[in-house]
Design a protein around this motif. Structure first.
Motif, PDB file in Angstrom:
ATOM      1  N   LEU A   1     -29.752  16.219 -95.304  1.00 22.35           N
ATOM      2  CA  LEU A   1     -28.944  17.394 -94.965  1.00 22.35           C
ATOM      3  C   LEU A   1     -27.514  17.011 -94.598  1.00 22.35           C
ATOM      4  O   LEU A   1     -26.569  17.729 -94.922  1.00 22.35           O
ATOM      5  N   LEU A   2     -27.345  15.873 -93.926  1.00 20.04           N
ATOM      6  CA  LEU A   2     -26.012  15.473 -93.465  1.00 20.04           C
ATOM      7  C   LEU A   2     -25.163  14.787 -94.530  1.00 20.04           C
ATOM      8  O   LEU A   2     -24.015  14.428 -94.273  1.00 20.04           O
ATOM      9  N   GLU A   3     -25.704  14.645 -95.730  1.00 19.60           N
ATOM     10  CA  GLU A   3     -24.901  14.075 -96.807  1.00 19.60           C
ATOM     11  C   GLU A   3     -23.746  15.025 -97.135  1.00 19.60           C
ATOM     12  O   GLU A   3     -23.892  16.248 -97.049  1.00 19.60           O
ATOM     13  N   PRO A   4     -22.589  14.466 -97.495  1.00 19.95           N
ATOM     14  CA  PRO A   4     -21.405  15.291 -97.786  1.00 19.95           C
ATOM     15  C   PRO A   4     -21.638  16.368 -98.849  1.00 19.95           C
ATOM     16  O   PRO A   4     -21.055  17.447 -98.767  1.00 19.95           O
TER      17      PRO A   4
ATOM     18  N   GLN B   1     -24.499  22.843 -94.471  1.00 21.49           N
ATOM     19  CA  GLN B   1     -24.305  22.507 -93.051  1.00 21.49           C
ATOM     20  C   GLN B   1     -23.463  23.576 -92.367  1.00 21.49           C
ATOM     21  O   GLN B   1     -23.807  24.039 -91.264  1.00 21.49           O
ATOM     22  N   ASN B   2     -22.371  23.966 -92.989  1.00 16.46           N
ATOM     23  CA  ASN B   2     -21.486  24.970 -92.394  1.00 16.46           C
ATOM     24  C   ASN B   2     -22.169  26.321 -92.241  1.00 16.46           C
ATOM     25  O   ASN B   2     -21.856  27.080 -91.323  1.00 16.46           O
TER      26      ASN B   2
ATOM     27  N   ASP C   1     -20.553  24.009 -85.401  1.00 16.60           N
ATOM     28  CA  ASP C   1     -19.901  23.007 -84.564  1.00 16.60           C
ATOM     29  C   ASP C   1     -20.951  22.007 -84.075  1.00 16.60           C
ATOM     30  O   ASP C   1     -22.130  22.121 -84.411  1.00 16.60           O
ATOM     31  N   GLU C   2     -20.510  21.037 -83.294  1.00 14.82           N
ATOM     32  CA  GLU C   2     -21.405  19.979 -82.814  1.00 14.82           C
ATOM     33  C   GLU C   2     -22.529  20.536 -81.945  1.00 14.82           C
ATOM     34  O   GLU C   2     -23.681  20.103 -82.046  1.00 14.82           O
TER      35      GLU C   2
ATOM     36  N   PHE D   1     -29.639  23.046 -83.523  1.00 19.14           N
ATOM     37  CA  PHE D   1     -30.452  23.174 -84.729  1.00 19.14           C
ATOM     38  C   PHE D   1     -31.372  21.973 -84.894  1.00 19.14           C
ATOM     39  O   PHE D   1     -32.563  22.125 -85.205  1.00 19.14           O
ATOM     40  N   ARG D   2     -30.854  20.772 -84.651  1.00 24.17           N
ATOM     41  CA  ARG D   2     -31.698  19.572 -84.779  1.00 24.17           C
ATOM     42  C   ARG D   2     -32.862  19.623 -83.792  1.00 24.17           C
ATOM     43  O   ARG D   2     -33.992  19.299 -84.140  1.00 24.17           O
ATOM     44  N   GLN D   3     -32.598  20.044 -82.567  1.00 21.90           N
ATOM     45  CA  GLN D   3     -33.665  20.123 -81.569  1.00 21.90           C
ATOM     46  C   GLN D   3     -34.731  21.127 -81.996  1.00 21.90           C
ATOM     47  O   GLN D   3     -35.934  20.868 -81.846  1.00 21.90           O
ATOM     48  N   LEU D   4     -34.310  22.253 -82.549  1.00 20.80           N
ATOM     49  CA  LEU D   4     -35.276  23.232 -83.056  1.00 20.80           C
ATOM     50  C   LEU D   4     -36.126  22.632 -84.168  1.00 20.80           C
ATOM     51  O   LEU D   4     -37.358  22.788 -84.181  1.00 20.80           O
ATOM     52  N   VAL D   5     -35.477  21.945 -85.098  1.00 18.61           N
ATOM     53  CA  VAL D   5     -36.196  21.323 -86.215  1.00 18.61           C
ATOM     54  C   VAL D   5     -37.200  20.296 -85.690  1.00 18.61           C
ATOM     55  O   VAL D   5     -38.370  20.291 -86.089  1.00 18.61           O
TER      56      VAL D   5
END
Length: 97
Positions: free
Chosen positions: A48-51, A57-58, A63-64, A70-74
């Motif tokens: 997911l974090l690949e450019p 992502q947007n 934002d951070e 979102f990561r914590q939910l996942v």
């Protein structure tokens, strides 16, 4: 939806207990805890974090702080799919007491 899509990324079909029992590299890496689930999160998150997925992502987080949330939910949702983890079993039991 994202968690549902990724919860078995790179799953080999081998149960976590067997990965731990046979001392696989993944089991060692994740210290025998929700091995398949943790691996799925890491693999999918790195992808997911690949450019090339910047637009996605947007759309998901702006934002951070949103990214961290979102990561914590996942992580929470995917870890909950480990139905044999003793901690998760205990948590589920207390929910219905």
């Amino acid at each position: 939806l994202f968690s549902a899509l990724i919860h078995d990324v790179e799953h080999t079909g081998i149960p976590n207990k067997d990965l731990v029992r046979t001392k696989t590299k993944l089991a060692e890496m994740y210290q025998g805890k929700s091995v398949g689930e943790q691996n799925s999160v890491v693999v999918a998150w790195d992808l997911l974090l690949e450019p090339r997925f910047k637009d996605l992502q947007n759309y998901i987080f702006h934002d951070e702080a949103g990214r961290r949330h979102f990561r914590q939910l996942v992580v929470n949702v995917v870890m909950a799919t480990d139905i044999m983890d003793p901690d998760m079993v205990a948590l589920r039991k207390t929910r219905w007491e």
